[in-house]
Write an enzyme that holds these catalytic residues in place. Structure first.
Site, PDB file in Angstrom:
ATOM      1  N   CYS A 171      10.584  -9.308 100.166  1.00  0.00           N
ATOM      2  CA  CYS A 171       9.834  -9.070 101.409  1.00  0.00           C
ATOM      3  C   CYS A 171      10.715  -9.369 102.633  1.00  0.00           C
ATOM      4  CB  CYS A 171       8.589  -9.958 101.378  1.00  0.00           C
ATOM      5  SG  CYS A 171       7.761 -10.197 102.945  1.00  0.00           S
TER       6      CYS A 171
ATOM      7  N   CYS B  57       9.293 -11.808 105.171  1.00  0.00           N
ATOM      8  CA  CYS B  57       9.331 -13.159 104.589  1.00  0.00           C
ATOM      9  C   CYS B  57      10.696 -13.793 104.819  1.00  0.00           C
ATOM     10  CB  CYS B  57       9.058 -13.111 103.088  1.00  0.00           C
ATOM     11  SG  CYS B  57       7.422 -12.518 102.642  1.00  0.00           S
TER      12      CYS B  57
END
Length: 101
Positions: free
Chosen positions: A31, A34
């Site tokens: 991600c 993230c």
């Protein structure tokens, strides 16, 4: 102190039974947003001794992600006394994360 990796084995002790406010970062290695939040979360963990910071990899801990109804990542959750007091999805700047606490 750096962020603690939280899993189903240490969740109760590290999060539910914590006497400190806990900031949880739900994330995954694939991600991109993230990866933008990780250094901020680590920085907060190093700077704020009054809180506990934990990271939960949703790919490795699907049961915990399910328990928190995580639909998108990153998701940041603030817990006090074992209860969720705030939960937001999406990357946030450091100032916004600190304001959650």
């Amino acid at each position: 102190m750096s962020a603690i990796n939280i899993n189903k084995n240490n969740f109760e002790n590290e999060v539910l039974n914590s006497d400190k406010t806990v900031l949880l970062d739900f994330w995954a290695s694939w991600c991109a947003p993230c990866r933008m939040v990780v250094p901020i979360v680590e920085e907060i963990a190093d700077e704020r001794r009054d809180i506990k910071v934990g990271k939960i990899n949703v790919d490795e801990e699907p049961e915990l992600a399910n328990k928190f109804n995580i639909m998108s990542i990153p998701t940041l959750v603030v817990m006090k006394n074992g209860k969720i007091v705030q939960q937001v999805s999406g990357a946030r700047p450091k100032k916004a994360i600190l304001e959650m606490l």
